[in-house]
Design an enzyme around this catalytic site. Structure first.
Site, short mmCIF file in Angstrom:
data_model
loop_
_atom_site.label_atom_id
_atom_site.label_comp_id
_atom_site.label_asym_id
_atom_site.label_seq_id
_atom_site.Cartn_x
_atom_site.Cartn_y
_atom_site.Cartn_z
N SER A 38 29.17 27.61 43.80
CA SER A 38 28.18 28.63 44.18
C SER A 38 28.67 30.03 43.79
CB SER A 38 27.88 28.49 45.67
OG SER A 38 26.71 29.15 46.01
N ASP B 205 17.81 22.97 44.03
CA ASP B 205 18.70 24.10 44.20
C ASP B 205 18.10 25.28 43.43
OD1 ASP B 205 20.77 25.91 44.22
OD2 ASP B 205 22.28 24.56 43.39
N HIS C 187 21.63 22.23 47.21
CA HIS C 187 22.69 23.23 47.12
C HIS C 187 23.72 23.07 48.24
CE1 HIS C 187 24.47 26.89 45.54
NE2 HIS C 187 24.78 27.17 46.79
#
Ligand SMILES: *[C@@H]1O[C@H](CO)[C@@H](O)[C@H](O)[C@H]1NC(C)=O
Ligand SMILES: *[C@@H]1O[C@H](CO)[C@@H](O)[C@H](O)[C@H]1NC(C)=O
Length: 403
Positions: A192, A343, A373
């Site tokens: 991320s 995501d 995610h």
């Protein structure tokens, strides 16, 4: 009296059910578990909004609760030696195989950057601690997990610079030697926002004229790679998906750059580009770089320059690694990119895959049709998910074969 009580109970149940229920695609496994997990995240986010509205605390201060909840004290065990250290003034946790130094066996190394939108998270959260230990035992690697400073108060470029300092410090021959690390087998990785930092430092390092030790690989797990277009098809398709709804991702971007809340409002409408960043839109043009099935149902509309004051950092590739020209991409090492279908950041990863391949970089792309995610954070009871285990296994396998 009893009927009032029953009515009250019924309303609470109905409200709870309504609140817990979030539409989750059929092909996501363990849907109820994800719904309940997401319910916790959403409740915390509402509480954070409310507390900011009342002027009590900043939104991110409340969200930090997730980090504290999962925090562990990283300690050595029979297989892994753990030490908290400072590399060029930046806090790191170093995980090493527990074997006597001096055996002469050179190890791999991975510099790992945790996720959390540059605002949350810590290398000392249970799932990251576990992942680092797995990398040590399964890859015979030294892991440097970086505790970079977070926004707010440390906006861009502080988190990037912290990570960059650590990478440059660690890649010095005498430091690698101290840890018995093979200079030809060092990778940077992160998930991320950590994937964003990993991509950014890998690019910048290639541009340093005096950097002799190079990275062998970068492994990016659902990375955030650009802040120019926050309405890519994946941002649209997944705007209400669990764990990272669009509003939260946009808030992370906004907070990375500034504490000025009006910038968030502008970013949410996707009208936040400066004249400087508009000129770079060609590097994040999803109608060119996304595979056809992912763009088919969407219409590309060109963005215009914001009339509000915008952040200059928008055009900075150290924040948005997708913004570099092909000449910079060409110099990058072997790359692993993991994307998840559900995501908002899916298309950032996919566009980077396309651009890197066009530039001739060796890229492995693993796309999880059933992924959402933040999956790799869900490896521990009570929020462990099957898909997380598969993802971690495949990621470790790639490192084993390529680092
Ligand atoms: C993006 O690509 C489309 C073609 O698919 C083109 O019409 C448009 O001008 C491009 N926009 C930018 C900013 O590059
Ligand atoms: C895209 O444009 C076409 C033709 O103008 C329109 O019919 C369609 O609804 C648009 N799709 C979206 C997702 O806006």
């Amino acid at each position: 009296m009893r009927s009032t009580g029953a009515l009250f109970l019924l309303s609470v149940c109905a409200l709870t059910a309504y609140y817990i229920y979030s539409p989750i695609p059929d092909n996501i496994e363990q849907r109820w578990k994800l719904m309940i997990t997401d319910c916790f995240f959403r409740s915390l986010s509402h509480l954070a909004d409310f507390s900011e509205l009342l002027g009590l605390t900043d939104y991110m201060d409340v969200m930090m609760f997730i980090t504290f909840l999962e925090r562990v004290v990283p300690v050595s065990d029979e297989r892994v030696k753990v030490a908290e250290e400072h590399f060029d003034g930046v806090e790191v946790v170093v995980y090493e195989p527990r074997q006597d130094r001096g055996t002469g066996e050179m190890k791999r190394a991975i510099i790992y950057l945790h996720g959390g939108g540059w605002c949350l998270g810590s290398s000392k959260m249970g799932p990251y601690d576990l992942l680092s230990r797995q990398m040590v035992t399964e890859l015979n690697a030294v892991v440097v997990s970086v505790e970079y400073r977070l926004a707010p108060p440390y906006h861009f470029p502080v988190p990037f610079e912290d990570v960059y300092r650590v990478v440059k410090y660690f890649l010095q021959p005498d430091v690698l030697d101290r840890y018995e690390v093979d200079p030809e087998r060092v990778a940077v990785s992160g998930d991320s926002a950590g994937g964003n930092l990993a991509a950014a430092v890998t690019q910048q390092l290639q541009l340093e004229p005096n950097q002799h030790v190079k990275l062998k690989a970068q492994a990016l797990i659902y990375p955030a790679l650009q802040a120019l277009d926050l309405n890519t098809p994946s941002y649209q398709q997944n705007q209400h998906m669990p764990i990272l709804p669009r509003t939260l991702m946009v808030r992370f971007w906004s907070e990375y750059f500034t504490s000025d809340k009006s910038f968030l409002t502008t970013m949410l409408t996707n009208n936040h580009n400066s004249a400087e960043s508009i000129a770079l839109l060609k590097f994040v043009n999803w109608s060119v770089f996304l595979p056809e099935p992912y763009r088919r149902a969407y219409n590309y509309s060109t963005l215009s320059i914001s009339t509000d004051k915008t952040s200059l950092s928008l055009a900075d590739p150290r924040a948005s690694p997708l913004l570099v020209p092909d000449a910079v991409l060409r110099r990058l090492p072997k790359t692993y990119i993991l994307t998840s279908e559900y995501d908002v950041l899916r298309d950032d990863g996919m566009m980077y895959v396309t651009r890197l391949r066009l530039a001739g970089v060796d890229v492995t792309h693993e796309h999880y049709e059933e992924g959402f995610h933040g999956t790799i954070m869900f490896t521990l009871w009570p929020t462990e998910f099957e898909v997380a285990r598969r993802i971690v296994d495949n990621y470790l396998l790639w490192l084993k074969e390529n680092l």
